[in-house]
Every structure is written in C-alpha cells, then in structure tokens.
Design an enzyme around this catalytic site. Structure first.
Site, PDB file in Angstrom:
ATOM      1  N   SER A  64       0.837  -1.197   0.000  1.00  0.00           N
ATOM      2  CA  SER A  64       0.000   0.000   0.000  1.00  0.00           C
ATOM      3  C   SER A  64       0.877   1.254   0.000  1.00  0.00           C
ATOM      4  CB  SER A  64      -0.964  -0.043   1.197  1.00  0.00           C
ATOM      5  OG  SER A  64      -1.975   0.924   1.094  1.00  0.00           O
TER       6      SER A  64
ATOM      7  N   GLU B 289      -1.827  -2.498  -8.367  1.00  0.00           N
ATOM      8  CA  GLU B 289      -3.107  -2.688  -7.688  1.00  0.00           C
ATOM      9  C   GLU B 289      -3.530  -1.347  -7.110  1.00  0.00           C
ATOM     10  OE1 GLU B 289      -3.719  -2.605  -4.126  1.00  0.00           O
ATOM     11  OE2 GLU B 289      -1.682  -1.898  -3.707  1.00  0.00           O
TER      12      GLU B 289
ATOM     13  N   HIS C  52      -4.796  -5.272  -1.975  1.00  0.00           N
ATOM     14  CA  HIS C  52      -5.605  -5.067  -0.773  1.00  0.00           C
ATOM     15  C   HIS C  52      -6.662  -6.136  -0.537  1.00  0.00           C
ATOM     16  CE1 HIS C  52      -3.733  -1.094  -0.946  1.00  0.00           C
ATOM     17  NE2 HIS C  52      -4.181  -0.877   0.274  1.00  0.00           N
TER      18      HIS C  52
END
Length: 324
Positions: free
Chosen positions: A111, A228, A296
């Site tokens: 992330s 992502e 995620h």
C-alpha cells in the site's frame, strides 16, 4: 542486490514509517507476533512505532530514525512495516541510502509503503518486498495462502509459481475477525495474451505515481509490472492513473502487466477494466492479466521488486513464475 533469506532465530524489527502501530488493535498485534514467533523469529519494535500525532502518524525524524536503526542494527535481519497510510513519501529525501546499501535486509510492506520500497530499490538496487504488513499476520482466518507465499519469497530459496488462491475475501477483517466472507476464486482474468520475461516491479498504483518526475522513480524498462489499488480508487481514477504511468519516458519497455483484484467498493468491474486496457495503445502486443492475488484483497502474494519473472498467457490461461 538480494538480501539474505530469513531463517529461524532471526530478529524481525517492526517499524511504522506511515501510520502508527497504535492504530492496530492489541489482540491483532499479539496474534501477529505469535505467528512470527512460531516461524522461529524474534520480534522487536522500533522505539517510536507506537507514537502518533493528530494524523495517527509520527514525526519524520522519529520515523527515519526507526528505519535507520533497523538497518544499522546487525542483529536485525528483516524489517516489517506496521501498516500503510498516506505519508510514507515524506521520508524519501531523508533516507540514508548508503546505509541501506551497506546493510541489505528484507524490507516488506504494501500500500503506502510502495513509495519507500521502490525508492530504496531505485537508489540501492536492493530487492524489496511488496507483501504483508506486520499487522497482516494478525488475521485469524484466511491467512494460509498469504503465509505460504511470504515464505516462498523470503525464506525458501527456490523460485515459485503464482497459482490463484482457492478463495478471496474483501471484508473488514481488522474490525471483525469472527464474521468473514470468502468467495470462490475463478482465477486470473486474461485481457491480452502473450509471453513476457523481465524484472519485477510492483505496488500500489496511485502511490507509485507519486514518484513520477523524482529521483526516486524506478525505471519501467524491461519490467513485469504488478499494480493494484484500494477501495478509494474507481474506474475513472484507475484509468487516468494507469495512463499517467504509461506517459513515463521508458514505459514503452514494460513487458507485461499483472493487475491485482480490486476491492468491491472501488466499483471496478471486469468489463470496465477490459475497456480501460483496450484504450491503452501503449500496451498493444504485451500480456495483461487481472484479478491476481496482489494488493488489498486477501489473500495475496509477496512480490520481490527486482527479481526475475516470466509470464505466459495463452488460450485464456496464465502462468506466472518468479525467481528468488
């Protein structure tokens, strides 16, 4: 520059270069430490990992010192980030890259941590790992696939194939561990077929794009790209974020793209994603697949930035192999 494999007896240092470890519930922290201890690791914590300010982060100075101390300490063999957030890129100008180059270690998170992982990879050529946070190991159920691929990437010495997980989950497990929903996994969605071989680079797309135009942006030439995004993304923002990346001067050198499964709240559909990719003439002729176990949505693989990979996509099937 590949760090040494982790092994039983190694010290793992938990640091919080984005949001504070204080945001992670005590029971989740306890279970995460227990899981790593069962693997034979000794878990220690950065001095300020639990400190936090009004933004549930910490000062740049404290976060940098914990990062440097973890790389400086000869007893520490692996460095795991506590959790993601929004401000890891604040640290990039203050990192001692020479220190890191002289003390290569496993550094892992995902992330927002993408900014640090890729900046360090660019500056030092160190293989960094887009994989679970320390807090991820505090998941009670549905962790087996994530754990398996963490070990394949950081402990075992052989290369590995990325086969799809049997199920996936996008629930708020960190808020409610006992009420989980797992969906059958239909496997990869093939968008464009072809063969590719190259060097892996990957992470959260909107965080990766923060590096554009800076000294911290890694080259895209010859890369197998894993990307992502999270629930704050949606089809329109993903479209422009991907287009922005494809405007990079060396984006023509991308060999293949693997897109992680989108969270349900993003509103992304298979049809929308296929239409978005169809508009990218820059990607013509290279393999593109989606709905991969990366990002995620749980469970997910650990991707080593800097490793070699091959991607074979034909007849609606995809095979991904990563060397370690």
């Amino acid at each position: 520059m590949i760090p040494s494999r982790l092994q039983a007896g190694d010290e793992i240092r938990v640091i919080a270069p984005s949001r504070s470890l204080a945001i992670v519930k005590g029971e989740q922290r306890r279970l995460a430490e227990e899981r790593l201890t069962e693997l034979g690791f000794k878990v220690t914590y950065g001095k300020t990992a639990l400190f936090h300010d009004d933004f549930f982060s910490n000062s740049i100075e404290d976060r940098i010192e914990d990062l440097h101390d973890a790389f400086r300490d000869p007893n520490v063999k692996g460095i795991f980030t506590a959790i993601g957030g929004y401000n890891a890129n604040q640290l990039l100008r203050y990192i001692d890259y020479d220190l890191i180059e002289k003390n290569p270690k496993v550094l892992m998170g995902y992330s927002d941590i993408t900014a640090i992982l890729l900046a360090i990879h660019k500056k030092t050529d160190l293989t960094t790992y887009s994989g679970p946070h320390f807090s991820t190991f505090g998941m009670k159920a549905g962790l087996a696939y994530t754990m398996e691929h963490f070990k394949k990437a950081t402990i075992e010495s052989d290369g590995f194939f990325l086969a799809p997980s049997e199920t996936w989950s996008d629930d708020s497990w960190h808020l409610e561990q006992e009420d989980r929903t797992f969906h059958p996994n239909d496997g990869y969605m093939v968008i464009q077929e072809g063969d590719a071989a190259g060097t892996v680079i990957g992470g959260n797309l909107c965080t990766l794009n923060l590096l554009q135009g800076t000294e911290f942006m890694p080259s895209l030439k010859g890369r197998i790209l894993f990307i992502e995004d999270d629930e704050e993304s949606h089809p329109f923002s993903f479209d422009r974020d991907l287009q922005s990346l494809l405007h990079q001067p060396d984006a023509g050198g991308i060999k293949g793209i693997i897109i992680g499964r989108f969270q349900k709240e993003s509103g992304m559909t298979d049809y929308a994603l296929q239409e978005i990719i169809a508009t990218k003439k820059e990607l013509k002729g290279i393999p593109v697949i989606a709905n991969a176990n990366f990002g995620h949505v749980h469970p997910f693989v650990t991707v080593p930035n800097g490793s070699k990979a091959s991607l074979n996509v034909k007849n609606g099937k995809a095979t991904i192999h990563i060397q370690t």
